[in-house]
Design a protein around this motif. Structure first.
Motif, PDB file in Angstrom:
ATOM      1  N   ALA A   1      86.532  -7.121  37.010  1.00 27.65           N
ATOM      2  CA  ALA A   1      87.365  -6.521  37.900  1.00 27.65           C
ATOM      3  C   ALA A   1      86.363  -6.319  39.478  1.00 27.65           C
ATOM      4  CB  ALA A   1      87.917  -5.207  37.664  1.00 27.65           C
ATOM      5  N   SER A   2      85.966  -7.417  39.880  1.00 24.15           N
ATOM      6  CA  SER A   2      84.920  -7.083  40.781  1.00 24.15           C
ATOM      7  C   SER A   2      85.458  -7.420  42.215  1.00 24.15           C
ATOM      8  CB  SER A   2      83.726  -8.067  40.557  1.00 24.15           C
ATOM      9  OG  SER A   2      83.962  -9.164  40.398  1.00 24.15           O
ATOM     10  N   GLY A   3      86.957  -7.709  42.493  1.00 23.50           N
ATOM     11  CA  GLY A   3      87.377  -7.984  43.620  1.00 23.50           C
ATOM     12  C   GLY A   3      87.125  -9.478  44.285  1.00 23.50           C
TER      13      GLY A   3
ATOM     14  N   ILE B   1      81.117  -3.067  52.133  1.00 22.47           N
ATOM     15  CA  ILE B   1      81.549  -1.906  51.244  1.00 22.47           C
ATOM     16  C   ILE B   1      81.463  -2.762  49.724  1.00 22.47           C
ATOM     17  CG2 ILE B   1      82.443  -0.314  52.498  1.00 22.47           C
ATOM     18  CD1 ILE B   1      85.318  -1.157  51.482  1.00 22.47           C
ATOM     19  N   GLY B   2      80.595  -3.467  49.315  1.00 20.21           N
ATOM     20  CA  GLY B   2      80.410  -4.022  48.112  1.00 20.21           C
ATOM     21  C   GLY B   2      80.771  -5.212  47.633  1.00 20.21           C
ATOM     22  N   ALA B   3      81.834  -6.166  48.364  1.00 16.37           N
ATOM     23  CA  ALA B   3      82.396  -7.189  48.182  1.00 16.37           C
ATOM     24  C   ALA B   3      81.251  -8.265  47.622  1.00 16.37           C
ATOM     25  CB  ALA B   3      83.478  -7.741  49.029  1.00 16.37           C
TER      26      ALA B   3
ATOM     27  N   GLY C   1     101.448  -2.949  50.432  1.00 18.05           N
ATOM     28  CA  GLY C   1     101.225  -2.145  49.167  1.00 18.05           C
ATOM     29  C   GLY C   1     101.238  -3.127  48.048  1.00 18.05           C
ATOM     30  N   TYR C   2     101.422  -4.373  48.314  1.00 17.79           N
ATOM     31  CA  TYR C   2     101.670  -5.508  47.198  1.00 17.79           C
ATOM     32  C   TYR C   2     100.145  -5.779  46.495  1.00 17.79           C
ATOM     33  CZ  TYR C   2     106.023  -6.060  49.129  1.00 17.79           C
ATOM     34  OH  TYR C   2     107.406  -6.121  49.553  1.00 17.79           O
ATOM     35  N   ASN C   3      98.909  -5.714  47.236  1.00 18.19           N
ATOM     36  CA  ASN C   3      97.823  -5.927  46.587  1.00 18.19           C
ATOM     37  C   ASN C   3      97.215  -4.902  45.591  1.00 18.19           C
ATOM     38  OD1 ASN C   3      96.842  -8.616  47.447  1.00 18.19           O
ATOM     39  ND2 ASN C   3      97.500  -7.777  49.577  1.00 18.19           N
TER      40      ASN C   3
ATOM     41  N   GLU D   1      79.045  -0.151  38.552  1.00 18.92           N
ATOM     42  CA  GLU D   1      79.566  -0.483  40.067  1.00 18.92           C
ATOM     43  C   GLU D   1      78.556  -0.440  41.073  1.00 18.92           C
ATOM     44  OE1 GLU D   1      82.410  -0.837  42.306  1.00 18.92           O
ATOM     45  OE2 GLU D   1      80.787  -0.851  43.677  1.00 18.92           O
ATOM     46  N   SER D   2      78.288  -1.453  41.949  1.00 22.68           N
ATOM     47  CA  SER D   2      77.198  -1.409  42.621  1.00 22.68           C
ATOM     48  C   SER D   2      76.936  -0.576  43.618  1.00 22.68           C
ATOM     49  CB  SER D   2      77.070  -3.250  43.414  1.00 22.68           C
ATOM     50  OG  SER D   2      78.212  -3.077  43.948  1.00 22.68           O
ATOM     51  N   ASN D   3      78.137  -0.187  44.228  1.00 27.41           N
ATOM     52  CA  ASN D   3      78.204   1.060  45.301  1.00 27.41           C
ATOM     53  C   ASN D   3      77.751   2.167  44.790  1.00 27.41           C
ATOM     54  OD1 ASN D   3      79.159  -0.518  47.604  1.00 27.41           O
ATOM     55  ND2 ASN D   3      81.281  -0.073  46.910  1.00 27.41           N
TER      56      ASN D   3
HETATM   57  C1  LIG Z   1      90.410  -2.420  55.203  1.00 23.77           C
HETATM   58  C2  LIG Z   1      91.411  -2.839  53.939  1.00 23.77           C
HETATM   59  C3  LIG Z   1      92.772  -2.129  53.926  1.00 23.77           C
HETATM   60  C4  LIG Z   1      93.611  -2.318  52.712  1.00 23.77           C
HETATM   61  N1  LIG Z   1      94.702  -1.587  52.584  1.00 23.77           N
HETATM   62  C5  LIG Z   1      95.600  -1.921  51.528  1.00 23.77           C
HETATM   63  C6  LIG Z   1      96.724  -1.336  51.431  1.00 23.77           C
HETATM   64  O1  LIG Z   1      97.035  -0.376  52.184  1.00 23.77           O
HETATM   65  N2  LIG Z   1      97.607  -1.559  50.533  1.00 23.77           N
HETATM   66  C7  LIG Z   1      97.147  -2.505  49.612  1.00 23.77           C
HETATM   67  O2  LIG Z   1      97.788  -2.955  48.714  1.00 23.77           O
HETATM   68  N3  LIG Z   1      95.999  -3.432  49.688  1.00 23.77           N
HETATM   69  C8  LIG Z   1      95.089  -3.057  50.717  1.00 23.77           C
HETATM   70  N4  LIG Z   1      93.797  -3.649  50.811  1.00 23.77           N
HETATM   71  C9  LIG Z   1      93.497  -4.617  49.765  1.00 23.77           C
HETATM   72  C10 LIG Z   1      93.157  -3.951  48.500  1.00 23.77           C
HETATM   73  O3  LIG Z   1      92.179  -2.752  48.923  1.00 23.77           O
HETATM   74  C11 LIG Z   1      92.526  -4.898  47.527  1.00 23.77           C
HETATM   75  O4  LIG Z   1      93.374  -5.719  47.063  1.00 23.77           O
HETATM   76  C12 LIG Z   1      92.217  -3.976  46.185  1.00 23.77           C
HETATM   77  O5  LIG Z   1      91.244  -3.162  46.125  1.00 23.77           O
HETATM   78  C13 LIG Z   1      91.763  -4.803  44.955  1.00 23.77           C
HETATM   79  O6  LIG Z   1      91.317  -4.237  43.856  1.00 23.77           O
HETATM   80  P1  LIG Z   1      90.280  -4.851  42.871  1.00 23.77           P
HETATM   81  O7  LIG Z   1      89.793  -3.590  41.996  1.00 23.77           O
HETATM   82  O8  LIG Z   1      90.496  -6.128  42.278  1.00 23.77           O
HETATM   83  O9  LIG Z   1      88.993  -5.170  43.807  1.00 23.77           O
HETATM   84  P2  LIG Z   1      88.276  -3.820  44.921  1.00 23.77           P
HETATM   85  O10 LIG Z   1      88.902  -2.697  45.060  1.00 23.77           O
HETATM   86  O11 LIG Z   1      87.667  -4.868  45.813  1.00 23.77           O
HETATM   87  O12 LIG Z   1      87.140  -3.634  43.600  1.00 23.77           O
HETATM   88  C14 LIG Z   1      86.003  -4.396  43.226  1.00 23.77           C
HETATM   89  C15 LIG Z   1      84.682  -3.563  43.143  1.00 23.77           C
HETATM   90  O13 LIG Z   1      83.743  -4.334  42.482  1.00 23.77           O
HETATM   91  C16 LIG Z   1      82.435  -3.898  43.023  1.00 23.77           C
HETATM   92  N5  LIG Z   1      81.431  -4.983  42.853  1.00 23.77           N
HETATM   93  C17 LIG Z   1      81.529  -6.283  43.647  1.00 23.77           C
HETATM   94  N6  LIG Z   1      80.244  -6.995  42.965  1.00 23.77           N
HETATM   95  C18 LIG Z   1      79.958  -6.300  42.214  1.00 23.77           C
HETATM   96  C19 LIG Z   1      78.459  -6.352  41.463  1.00 23.77           C
HETATM   97  N7  LIG Z   1      77.779  -7.667  41.232  1.00 23.77           N
HETATM   98  N8  LIG Z   1      78.070  -5.448  40.382  1.00 23.77           N
HETATM   99  C20 LIG Z   1      78.858  -4.529  40.605  1.00 23.77           C
HETATM  100  N9  LIG Z   1      79.827  -4.239  41.278  1.00 23.77           N
HETATM  101  C21 LIG Z   1      80.354  -5.125  42.015  1.00 23.77           C
HETATM  102  C22 LIG Z   1      82.842  -3.710  44.377  1.00 23.77           C
HETATM  103  O14 LIG Z   1      81.934  -2.897  45.054  1.00 23.77           O
HETATM  104  C23 LIG Z   1      83.964  -3.055  44.532  1.00 23.77           C
HETATM  105  O15 LIG Z   1      83.995  -1.663  44.329  1.00 23.77           O
HETATM  106  C24 LIG Z   1      93.146  -3.190  51.792  1.00 23.77           C
HETATM  107  C25 LIG Z   1      91.662  -3.993  51.908  1.00 23.77           C
HETATM  108  C26 LIG Z   1      90.844  -3.521  52.691  1.00 23.77           C
HETATM  109  C27 LIG Z   1      89.577  -4.452  53.214  1.00 23.77           C
END
Ligand SMILES: Cc1cc2nc3c(=O)[nH]c(=O)nc-3n(C[C@H](O)[C@H](O)[C@H](O)COP(=O)(O)OP(=O)(O)OC[C@H]3O[C@@H](n4cnc5c(N)ncnc54)[C@H](O)[C@@H]3O)c2cc1C
Length: 382
Positions: free
Chosen positions: A152-154, A161-163, A359-361, A30-32
């Motif tokens: 799983a980097s979003g 905050i890291g995207a 809550g779908y995401n 994780e980069s954060n």
């Molecule tokens: C303000 C906000 C509010 C939200 N509220 C909701 C909600 O209430 N309900 C809901 O369902 N969804 C919500 N969402 C959407 C939800 O947060 C995301 O869809 C979900 O977090 C996606 O999960 P993920 O694990 O795929 O990606 P993320 O949770 O984005 O995790 C990806 C991780 O990868 C890391 N990363 C990226 N690049 C690198 C790299 N090069 N090296 C190492 N690490 C890296 C990032 O730092 C991050 O921690 C919200 C989003 C935001 C921005």
């Protein structure tokens, strides 16, 4: 360092996956400086974990692909898993499940669960290669090696905050296609004709928005940059460019106006200041209902079909999600494995799957992680 599984990113999807995998099988990179930063700020700090009505029709993406993971791990499975970890979310707004006090309740579970894995923080993944049967993952600090890599980097939302685009870059380097990305669940900026919206900043009203074939309902919030609020955020998932059609009086019939002795500002179920602003735009006075001419009524009909083209969106810095992503027809829906490269997996928002507000995401992040974990557990135990 040699590991069985490397997960790139330490967000929602990664943390669920790592929790479901065997002890000491996995390293999270994780980069954060901390895991799960987005979880903490989600849902106004209370994290809208899932929804009582999870169906694939509430997702934009390939329906049959989404359905397979939702079938394996739906909202009921998630609520059961959370209950096993002593988290009983609170039902709000009829169907949305939130943490009772703070999103930290959910993150605490993941932090505890992930103690069984290795976690590398402040470490950025730069690239991934596959040589013979193993993957080399180059980070800002070292090169890691593993049999399986899960990306799983979003998406691109909330870069502060890291995207980062690393997920798409890795996918492309292994020959995957990326569906065009854009900011989603985000407010709209407006063009000159709607600049008066900005003066209404802070007001909110119930609307129905038609955008293509989709209907988005809920409140619209006037913001100093344009318009936002739940109905607009949902509409942004379907908007590419062009017109949107807002009904500012969704539960109001014009039949009630003609016989009424009330002024329009009292008749319309919206904030008085908003009615006044619309009347100025339409060149009308705040007349009594039964004094309105047919011409006046025709002008007022515009509030049922307020059609205009937004200038753009507030962008990734304000967007909750990213529309588009890694094309799902190149991913095996039963395992989340790349159809192009064995041992490479993708879960969560990095894929071309985007859920509506509510809550779908998170549910998608967790369901796709579960699908991947189920397969990897089977592989590891072979
Ligand atoms: C303000 C906000 C509010 C939200 N509220 C909701 C909600 O209430 N309900 C809901 O369902 N969804 C919500 N969402 C959407 C939800 O947060 C995301 O869809 C979900 O977090 C996606 O999960 P993920 O694990 O795929 O990606 P993320 O949770 O984005 O995790 C990806 C991780 O990868 C890391 N990363 C990226 N690049 C690198 C790299 N090069 N090296 C190492 N690490 C890296 C990032 O730092 C991050 O921690 C919200 C989003 C935001 C921005």
């Amino acid at each position: 360092m040699n590991h069985e599984i490397i997960i790139i990113g330490g967000g929602a999807s990664s943390l669920m996956l790592a929790s479901l995998l065997p002890k000491n099988s996995t390293v999270i990179v994780e980069s954060n400086a901390k895991l799960g930063a987005k979880i903490l700020i989600s849902g106004g700090g209370k994290c809208n974990i899932t929804n009582a009505d999870i169906r694939s029709k509430f997702y934009i993406g390939e329906q049959s692909f989404v359905e397979k993971s939702l079938k394996k791990f739906n909202e009921k499975s998630l609520l059961k898993w959370l209950a096993q970890h002593n988290l009983i979310p609170e039902l709000r707004k009829e169907s949305q499940y939130f943490c009772k006090t703070s999103a930290k309740e959910l993150l605490d579970i993941f932090n505890k669960e992930c103690k069984k894995q290795k976690v590398l923080l402040n470490e950025k993944v730069l690239s991934v290669e596959k040589n013979n049967e193993r993957f080399s993952v180059k980070t800002s600090k070292r090169t890691l090696s593993a049999k399986y890599v899960v990306v799983a980097s979003g998406g691109l939302s909330f870069p502060k905050i890291g995207a980062s685009p690393i997920g798409y870059e890795i996918a492309k380097s292994f020959g995957h296609s990326i569906k065009k990305t854009s900011a989603g669940l985000v407010g709209f900026t407006v063009q000159r004709d709607q600049f008066f919206f900005k003066e209404l900043s802070g007001l909110s009203t119930e609307v129905q928005i038609k955008i293509g074939k989709e209907l988005c309902e809920g409140s619209l919030l006037f913001a100093h940059k344009g318009i936002s609020g739940p109905a607009i955020l949902d509409a942004s998932l379907y908007w590419e460019k062009g017109l949107i059609d807002i009904d500012f009086l969704p539960n109001f019939s014009f039949k009630h106006i003609r016989g009424s002795k009330k002024q329009l500002t009292s008749l319309f179920p919206m904030p008085k200041r908003l009615t006044k602003a619309f009347l100025v735009q339409l060149g009308l006075d705040d007349k009594i209902g039964n004094k309105l001419s047919s011409d006046d009524l025709e002008k007022l009909e515009r509030l049922k079909h307020y059609t205009f083209a937004p200038a753009g969106t507030f962008g990734y810095s304000k967007a909750e999600v990213t529309n588009g992503g890694i094309a799902t027809n190149e991913i095996d829906a039963h395992t989340m494995q790349s159809k192009r490269t064995q041992g490479l997996f993708f879960t969560g928002e990095v894929l071309d799957v985007t859920g509506r507000l509510g809550g779908y995401n998170f549910q998608w992040a967790f369901s796709s992680a579960y699908t991947c974990a189920k397969y990897l557990n089977g592989e590891i135990n072979k």
